[in-house]
Design a protein around this motif. Sequence first.
Motif, PDB file in Angstrom:
ATOM      1  N   HIS A 397     -52.435  34.544 -40.853  1.00  0.00           N
ATOM      2  CA  HIS A 397     -52.138  33.581 -39.787  1.00  0.00           C
ATOM      3  C   HIS A 397     -53.348  32.704 -39.471  1.00  0.00           C
ATOM      4  N   ILE A 398     -54.521  33.320 -39.438  1.00  0.00           N
ATOM      5  CA  ILE A 398     -55.739  32.548 -39.170  1.00  0.00           C
ATOM      6  C   ILE A 398     -56.003  31.553 -40.289  1.00  0.00           C
ATOM      7  N   LYS A 399     -55.828  32.007 -41.521  1.00  0.00           N
ATOM      8  CA  LYS A 399     -56.085  31.151 -42.682  1.00  0.00           C
ATOM      9  C   LYS A 399     -55.144  29.955 -42.713  1.00  0.00           C
ATOM     10  N   SER A 400     -53.902  30.144 -42.249  1.00  0.00           N
ATOM     11  CA  SER A 400     -52.910  29.057 -42.300  1.00  0.00           C
ATOM     12  C   SER A 400     -52.811  28.272 -41.005  1.00  0.00           C
ATOM     13  N   SER A 401     -53.647  28.609 -40.022  1.00  0.00           N
ATOM     14  CA  SER A 401     -53.582  27.884 -38.742  1.00  0.00           C
ATOM     15  C   SER A 401     -54.005  26.443 -38.936  1.00  0.00           C
ATOM     16  N   PRO A 402     -53.381  25.510 -38.224  1.00  0.00           N
ATOM     17  CA  PRO A 402     -53.686  24.090 -38.428  1.00  0.00           C
ATOM     18  C   PRO A 402     -55.124  23.733 -38.059  1.00  0.00           C
ATOM     19  N   GLY A 403     -55.671  22.748 -38.767  1.00  0.00           N
ATOM     20  CA  GLY A 403     -57.030  22.300 -38.503  1.00  0.00           C
ATOM     21  C   GLY A 403     -57.056  21.164 -37.489  1.00  0.00           C
ATOM     22  N   LEU A 404     -58.046  20.318 -37.588  1.00  0.00           N
ATOM     23  CA  LEU A 404     -58.175  19.194 -36.667  1.00  0.00           C
ATOM     24  C   LEU A 404     -57.045  18.193 -36.911  1.00  0.00           C
ATOM     25  N   PRO A 405     -56.495  17.610 -35.834  1.00  0.00           N
ATOM     26  CA  PRO A 405     -55.355  16.695 -35.998  1.00  0.00           C
ATOM     27  C   PRO A 405     -55.710  15.439 -36.758  1.00  0.00           C
ATOM     28  N   TRP A 406     -57.001  15.077 -36.767  1.00  0.00           N
ATOM     29  CA  TRP A 406     -57.367  13.826 -37.448  1.00  0.00           C
ATOM     30  C   TRP A 406     -57.954  14.059 -38.850  1.00  0.00           C
ATOM     31  N   SER A 407     -58.032  15.329 -39.268  1.00  0.00           N
ATOM     32  CA  SER A 407     -58.651  15.603 -40.571  1.00  0.00           C
ATOM     33  C   SER A 407     -57.642  15.449 -41.688  1.00  0.00           C
TER      34      SER A 407
END
Length: 407
Positions: A397-407
């Motif tokens: 879950h941590i690995k697939s969590s979304p990153g920064l919205p602008w990246s």
Amino acid sequence: MQISDGGCDVAIAAGVSEEVIRFLTAGESHGKCLTGIIEGIPSGLSLSEADIIEDLQRRQQGYGRGGRMKIEQDHAQILSGVRHGKTLGSPIALMIENRDWVNWQDKMSIDAPADKNSIEQLTRPRPGHADLAGAIKYQHSDIRNVIERSSARETAMRVALGAICRKFFAEFGIRVAGHVISLGGVNAKNRSNNLSIEEIRKRGDASKIRCLDSDSEAKMIAKIDEARECKDTLGGIFEVIIKGVPVGVGSYVHSDRRLDGILAQAMMSIHAIKSVGIGMGEDIANHFGSELHDRLISEGKNLPKRSTNNAGGIEGGMSNGERIRIRVAMKPLSTVGQPMDSVDMQTGEASPALSERSDVCAVPAACVVGEAMALLALMNPFFEKFGGDSIPEIHAHIKSSPGLPWS
């Protein structure tokens, strides 16, 4: 929860956020043992009794502790929830035996004594303690019934349960350490900003006061000696630091999901704690906003850096990626060697308060308890964001969590 009402589904809120992790402790200070249960620890976590004993030993240390620490050698037995060195996902039960029980078997017997008059009745409450309010609330004529459960001895089990959470968070690179920054009016130079969390832990454990500043430590020890000579007690302030919490643990959308509120409640639940602050705490009231708020420094499409960490790692009730810093103030202990003015509950007449065996100063020990409570309190907000039933699932879950919205 959903129920059916004439064919229509009706939603009943059992609370804004559901608790995944729950824990309970039981036991009296001079009873046979302390027990604890923690529910919700996922399966697949490596865990043994050796993972718990170090924190229990750290809690028993510290200059200013009383004679009880010479009697107890706290060791938590794992009674359930672990098989072949791995957690099962079922509740974990622990037990810590009280070695002092052998000296209290008559006073703390579960069965009624043959001669009631043989057991001393404590009737002179201590100012600042749970004695009077507890006796009134639960209708006890003997304050011993209040003392035994309200004693800080109970925190030994909290520390044991917190050690399980420490092992859990280590799986995800989250570390917690604490240190004493003030004691009896002696303020240490806060040298934690430029130290790794591991170094803070190492230096704290090497100090009799759990202080990172050796010059201030010597003054604190002298202050404790002075209090002991005067038959008095001392309080102080400690700081708990949490490193590695991802951005967005906690939430601004409901009051009971705000991370700072959750952590503050956990700290205030510790015996003798009277004040909690995040980051700069109450010092924020003395600055302009332009001086105080942590300016953001561009890192391109990466997470911006902050010029300072005055917010203590939490903004808007959520972790912001910086170290979480919690400052906790502990009052002087209520049992002083020269009993304070009180009233005898049996006669209503003025009388000196009762005197029990106690510490002169327990701030270093409370710092370890603070670490444990920070770990326990962080569990549910962490599970709300990254939850799962097993260690591999949470990693995924941590690995697939979304990153920064602008990246």
